[in-house]
Design a protein around this motif. Structure first.
Motif, PDB file in Angstrom:
ATOM      1  N   GLN A 165       0.859  -1.187   0.000  1.00 45.82           N
ATOM      2  CA  GLN A 165       0.000   0.000   0.000  1.00 45.82           C
ATOM      3  C   GLN A 165       0.898   1.241   0.000  1.00 45.82           C
ATOM      4  O   GLN A 165       1.349   1.704   1.038  1.00 45.82           O
ATOM      5  N   GLN A 166       1.150   1.753  -1.184  1.00 47.94           N
ATOM      6  CA  GLN A 166       1.989   2.947  -1.359  1.00 47.94           C
ATOM      7  C   GLN A 166       1.077   4.073  -1.828  1.00 47.94           C
ATOM      8  O   GLN A 166       0.646   4.103  -2.980  1.00 47.94           O
ATOM      9  N   ILE A 167       0.736   4.995  -0.917  1.00 46.54           N
ATOM     10  CA  ILE A 167      -0.263   6.014  -1.190  1.00 46.54           C
ATOM     11  C   ILE A 167       0.380   7.239  -1.833  1.00 46.54           C
ATOM     12  O   ILE A 167       1.384   7.773  -1.340  1.00 46.54           O
ATOM     13  N   VAL A 168      -0.227   7.683  -2.951  1.00 41.47           N
ATOM     14  CA  VAL A 168       0.233   8.888  -3.641  1.00 41.47           C
ATOM     15  C   VAL A 168      -0.959   9.817  -3.868  1.00 41.47           C
ATOM     16  O   VAL A 168      -2.108   9.381  -3.904  1.00 41.47           O
ATOM     17  N   ALA A 169      -0.662  11.111  -3.987  1.00 34.99           N
ATOM     18  CA  ALA A 169      -1.684  12.097  -4.345  1.00 34.99           C
ATOM     19  C   ALA A 169      -1.662  12.274  -5.858  1.00 34.99           C
ATOM     20  O   ALA A 169      -0.594  12.321  -6.473  1.00 34.99           O
ATOM     21  N   VAL A 170      -2.835  12.361  -6.472  1.00 32.33           N
ATOM     22  CA  VAL A 170      -2.925  12.508  -7.932  1.00 32.33           C
ATOM     23  C   VAL A 170      -3.996  13.527  -8.291  1.00 32.33           C
ATOM     24  O   VAL A 170      -4.981  13.717  -7.562  1.00 32.33           O
ATOM     25  N   CYS A 171      -3.780  14.180  -9.427  1.00 29.99           N
ATOM     26  CA  CYS A 171      -4.777  15.114  -9.956  1.00 29.99           C
ATOM     27  C   CYS A 171      -4.604  15.218 -11.456  1.00 29.99           C
ATOM     28  O   CYS A 171      -3.628  14.708 -12.023  1.00 29.99           O
ATOM     29  N   SER A 172      -5.526  15.881 -12.095  1.00 30.65           N
ATOM     30  CA  SER A 172      -5.417  16.120 -13.531  1.00 30.65           C
ATOM     31  C   SER A 172      -4.308  17.132 -13.795  1.00 30.65           C
ATOM     32  O   SER A 172      -4.141  18.087 -13.025  1.00 30.65           O
ATOM     33  N   PRO A 173      -3.562  16.994 -14.897  1.00 29.50           N
ATOM     34  CA  PRO A 173      -2.571  18.020 -15.247  1.00 29.50           C
ATOM     35  C   PRO A 173      -3.211  19.403 -15.406  1.00 29.50           C
ATOM     36  O   PRO A 173      -2.556  20.419 -15.179  1.00 29.50           O
ATOM     37  N   ALA A 174      -4.498  19.429 -15.770  1.00 34.19           N
ATOM     38  CA  ALA A 174      -5.191  20.705 -15.963  1.00 34.19           C
ATOM     39  C   ALA A 174      -5.344  21.476 -14.662  1.00 34.19           C
ATOM     40  O   ALA A 174      -5.613  22.686 -14.681  1.00 34.19           O
ATOM     41  N   LEU A 175      -5.193  20.772 -13.530  1.00 38.75           N
ATOM     42  CA  LEU A 175      -5.340  21.429 -12.231  1.00 38.75           C
ATOM     43  C   LEU A 175      -4.113  22.253 -11.863  1.00 38.75           C
ATOM     44  O   LEU A 175      -4.187  23.125 -10.994  1.00 38.75           O
ATOM     45  N   LEU A 176      -2.985  21.988 -12.518  1.00 37.32           N
ATOM     46  CA  LEU A 176      -1.746  22.696 -12.211  1.00 37.32           C
ATOM     47  C   LEU A 176      -1.666  23.993 -13.014  1.00 37.32           C
ATOM     48  O   LEU A 176      -2.132  24.054 -14.155  1.00 37.32           O
TER      49      LEU A 176
END
Length: 304
Positions: A165-176
């Motif tokens: 269980q390796q937790i990462v944060a993710v979002c759309s590139p459009a959010l940056l």
């Protein structure tokens, strides 16, 4: 060819007779055989002429077998059963296996890989049982499961680590912001944080980012991780997920990691099978395929 074989009636006529004898109706027999009612009636007339015996009484509302028809049908039916049994020996039925997984594991990892599995394992008929609740190997007829948790799972089970269980944060590139590759950890809480049933944001903020979760943080809640991931792809906010669940979306550019920090969880994903298996050979094939796929992804991650 033996002389007795030359005297056999046509196979299609015998099939029409057997189906008509079961249904006592030419229309229903025709529907089963995917031919017209007239074709069935013609087959029966030809068969009766060939045998020199009347097999059915034609009634206003259906059919009735004659004495000759009643005597003939059991052996014809058994002959078709023998043909079916002989064919099955040459063309075995696929082994039907049930795999229990969570909906998020099914949609984000397992289902995209199934075509390759089916191509290499044509004799395994895999049934996917996707549920958040814990399925029973006995009561639910489960042959193999992917379960998240901490061993031991039970003395009667064989357990292999599939993914940590390796937790990462993710979002759309459009959010940056344009030309910016990430988000400052302190600015994370200015975005919509998408929670799933695991509710890992407070722990992630503290352990991975060294921050305290503020009450003012904007939130969106989902009951499944896959829904939070899809919302992140749609640009609605930032989600947390196990790395392997979002690896394909990151590779395809649908998602990015706005912060490089990750968090090692304690609820790893495991492949679990009973020690006493109903179908040992196909169960082992599925188990090994899952482990091989996970191992291949782990090597790919290290290479990246």
């Amino acid at each position: 060819m033996p002389e007795a074989f030359l005297r056999l009636p046509p196979l299609n006529a015998l099939r029409a007779f057997e189906a008509s004898a079961r249904h006592l109706n030419f229309r229903l027999a025709a529907h089963e055989l995917n031919v017209t009612q007239g074709a069935v009636a013609q087959h029966i007339r030809g068969l009766e002429a060939s045998l020199g015996a009347k097999l059915f009484e034609r009634l206003p509302r259906g059919l009735a077998l004659t004495d000759e028809g009643r005597a003939y049908v059991p052996n014809i039916r058994r002959a078709f059963e023998l043909i079916s049994e002989a064919t099955a020996l040459l063309r075995p039925e696929p082994a039907r296996l049930t795999i229990s997984v969570t909906p998020s594991f099914a949609t984000k990892w397992l289902i995209p890989k199934l075509p390759e599995f089916v191509a290499h394992n044509p004799l395994v008929d895999l049934r996917i049982l996707a549920s958040e609740s814990l399925s029973s190997f006995q009561a639910d007829g489960v042959d193999i499961a992917v379960r998240q948790g901490q061993p031991p799972f039970g003395p009667g089970l064989i357990v292999d680590l599939l993914f940590p269980q390796q937790i990462v944060a993710v979002c759309s590139p459009a959010l940056l912001p344009p030309g910016v590759g990430g988000i400052a950890p302190a600015d994370i809480q200015h975005h919509v944080l998408m929670h799933d049933a695991h509710n890992l944001w407070p722990e992630f903020m503290e352990r991975a980012l060294g921050l305290k979760m503020t009450v003012e943080a904007k939130r969106m809640r989902f009951n499944q991780t896959a829904l939070a991931i899809d919302a992140a792809i749609a640009g609605q906010g930032i989600a947390l997920a196990s790395r392997f669940l979002v690896a394909a979306d990151i590779a395809a550019g649908r998602l990015v990691q706005p912060v490089s920090a990750e968090m090692r969880g304690t609820y790893d994903f495991h492949v679990v099978v009973p020690r006493k298996q109903r179908h040992p050979e196909p169960t082992q094939a599925v188990r090994q395929w899952l482990l091989n796929e996970a191992g291949r992804e782990a090597i790919s991650t290290i290479a990246d």
